[in-house]
Design an enzyme around this catalytic site. Structure first.
Site, short mmCIF file in Angstrom:
data_model
loop_
_atom_site.label_atom_id
_atom_site.label_comp_id
_atom_site.label_asym_id
_atom_site.label_seq_id
_atom_site.Cartn_x
_atom_site.Cartn_y
_atom_site.Cartn_z
N ASP A 261 4.97 -9.83 -0.69
CA ASP A 261 3.88 -8.86 -0.57
C ASP A 261 2.67 -9.48 -1.25
O ASP A 261 2.68 -9.73 -2.45
CB ASP A 261 4.30 -7.56 -1.28
N GLU A 279 -0.62 -6.16 2.52
CA GLU A 279 0.15 -5.25 1.66
C GLU A 279 0.11 -3.82 2.17
O GLU A 279 1.15 -3.14 2.25
CB GLU A 279 -0.37 -5.30 0.23
N GLU A 280 -1.07 -3.36 2.52
CA GLU A 280 -1.21 -1.97 2.95
C GLU A 280 -0.42 -1.70 4.23
O GLU A 280 0.21 -0.64 4.37
CB GLU A 280 -2.69 -1.64 3.17
#
Length: 519
Positions: A261, A279-280
């Protein structure tokens, strides 16, 4: 239920009260949750009224939500959703969420009474503060209830910022939809909605673990310490094969590799705001990751966070502004002996906007040790300690199969894969030939040097390409070359990329180092 130290640490961040060793909802909150559970809420406007009533019952009115939150909920559920979608949501999903939240006190009591949490090394829900190594095991059902609290914006936020905790309620997610509408924001919400639709039809029964890992800053033989420059420059660990593929996504790799991540130091980054990059997106398609944002404060330079067992619920296309929810995803990953899906995600935050300082020794060490912390299994420290005793500190790098991936300009990731039969690290359950799936960590929005970050991750996971294997270089050899290049780059003596500088014969130039001396 006994009010344990673990419960005491997290209780200020939960929307429940405690009296006589029992967790409970205030009576007015129970009444509102029963209305939700009975299907008496049928619009975005009434949904937000219920949210306001719940927050008032919990005395959260003094902790205001984002200004346009109510308008965001109304926009999505009354306008973005079709009439049929809205009807199903309010008749089939919202009642399940209401009843699930009514059961949250009993779910938590069961969690804290679990015999595993009375062991010397607790796995119970608690605040895992900075430099506090530890692991937490949560059932997917308990996670669903906690995410339900996020959806209804019920978590107290008063002390979160001062204690370096990321946002956890969904108010900004919805407020941003109204304030600055975009299709990517709408589709992030669709991923969350789809998750709730899935768990309302069939509640998953697995386990997810969240671990804070740290390399100790002081030399302490009882803990894993941050390697210094000498550790890396004298390492004799052989470098492993490294494959590059020009298509694929990190989360689509099928070899049970560690998935990196590209994290913000605050876990989740802008997942619950307007962010929509690597990441989101991962947090949207696997919303159980969001639960870690409740109890994991920001990462320090010597820390990483490892999450094992999350389920993926959504398919998607695109990246950033082109991100789109594209339907259901059936996660067929096998389950380990602890009930966790064999999906291991490691959150490591790179330097943000590092410029030329990324070539300085202290920052090179920061990045390589950050990756090392993330990739290293810390659950079985005895094995690490044994390798130190038998082979010296440079052999502490684990030998594992590696699969990595590189981010392209359109947000896709090429797949890299390597294999090695020796794997000396196990994390509670037997793990063989796992590897690492990664890419342009710390580049893109963070502005890092892609080639530099690639080499740093190679070293940290003890992996490298086939052409380096032919030279029989070690981790120490390549580290020393990286340091030499970075020194030249920081002094302005070269502006070419690392690989260009390293392999002049391949690039057709006469600058760089003499490879014959390294054979």
């Amino acid at each position: 239920m006994e009010e344990s130290e673990e419960l005491q640490s997290i209780l200020p961040y939960l929307p429940l009260l405690m009296r006589s060793s029992s967790l409970f909802w205030p009576s007015q909150a129970v009444e509102t949750l029963r209305e939700l559970g009975g299907g008496r809420v049928d619009s975005g406007r009434l949904l937000f009224q219920a949210i306001s009533d719940l927050r008032k019952a919990l005395s959260l009115s003094s902790q205001p939500l984002s200004p346009s939150t109510s308008l965001g909920y109304e926009l999505f559920f009354d306008e973005v959703m079709s009439g049929e979608e809205s009807r199903k949501w309010f008749q089939e999903v919202v009642p399940v969420l209401g009843n699930l939240l009514l059961r949250l006190p009993s779910l938590l009591e069961t969690h804290y009474q679990n015999p595993h949490n009375s062991m010397r090394r607790t796995t119970a829900l608690r605040l895992l503060d900075s430099q506090q190594q530890g692991i937490i095991f949560l059932s997917q059902e308990l996670i669903a209830a906690l995410l339900g609290c996020s959806f209804f914006c019920l978590f107290p936020v008063k002390d979160r910022y001062v204690n370096h905790l990321p946002m956890i309620n969904f108010d900004e997610l919805f407020a941003s939809l109204y304030e600055d509408y975009s299709q990517k924001q709408e589709n992030k919400i669709w991923c969350i909605i789809h998750y709730f639709q899935r768990i309302s039809s069939k509640m998953p029964k697995g386990i997810v673990s969240f671990e804070r890992k740290a390399l100790h800053l002081k030399n302490d033989y009882t803990h894993i310490s941050c390697p210094d420059a000498n550790f890396w420059s004298t390492s004799t660990v052989p470098l492993c094969r490294f494959e590059v593929h020009n298509s694929g996504l990190i989360e689509d790799q099928s070899s049970e590799a560690v998935e990196v991540d590209f994290a913000n130091k605050y876990l989740g980054g802008g997942a619950l705001g307007r962010g929509c990059v690597q990441e989101e997106i991962r947090f949207m398609v696997s919303p159980e990751l969001i639960a870690g944002m409740l109890f994991l404060p920001a990462m320090a330079d010597n820390e990483a966070i490892e999450i094992v067992g999350v389920e993926r619920f959504s398919s998607y296309t695109g990246y950033a502004s082109s991100f789109r929810f594209s339907g259901d995803y059936v996660d067929e990953r096998e389950v380990d002996a602890l009930g966790r899906r064999k999906t291991r995600i490691v959150a490591i935050d790179a330097l943000c906007s590092p410029g030329t300082r990324q070539y300085r020794m202290n920052f090179l060490l920061r990045e390589i040790n950050k990756a090392f912390c993330g990739f290293l299994y810390q659950c079985e420290y005895q094995l690490y300690q044994k390798k130190l005793q038998e082979n010296g500190c440079s052999s502490a790098l684990f030998d594992a199969a590696t699969s990595t991936s590189m981010e392209t300009s359109d947000g896709k990731f090429s797949n890299h894969k390597a294999e090695n039969s020796q794997n000396d690290y196990h994390c509670m359950d037997q793990v063989d030939n796992i590897g690492v799936a990664t890419g342009n960590w710390g580049c893109g929005a963070f502005g890092g040097d892609p080639e530099l970050k690639t080499i740093i991750q190679w070293l940290a996971s003890s992996q490298v390409a086939h052409w380096i294997l032919a030279q029989r270089w070690t981790v120490g050899d390549l580290w020393n070359m990286l340091v030499e290049y970075s020194t030249s780059r920081s002094k302005g003596e070269t502006n070419v990329g690392f690989l260009h500088w390293l392999l002049p014969s391949i690039y057709g130039h006469g600058t760089g180092i003499d490879l014959s001396n390294l054979a």
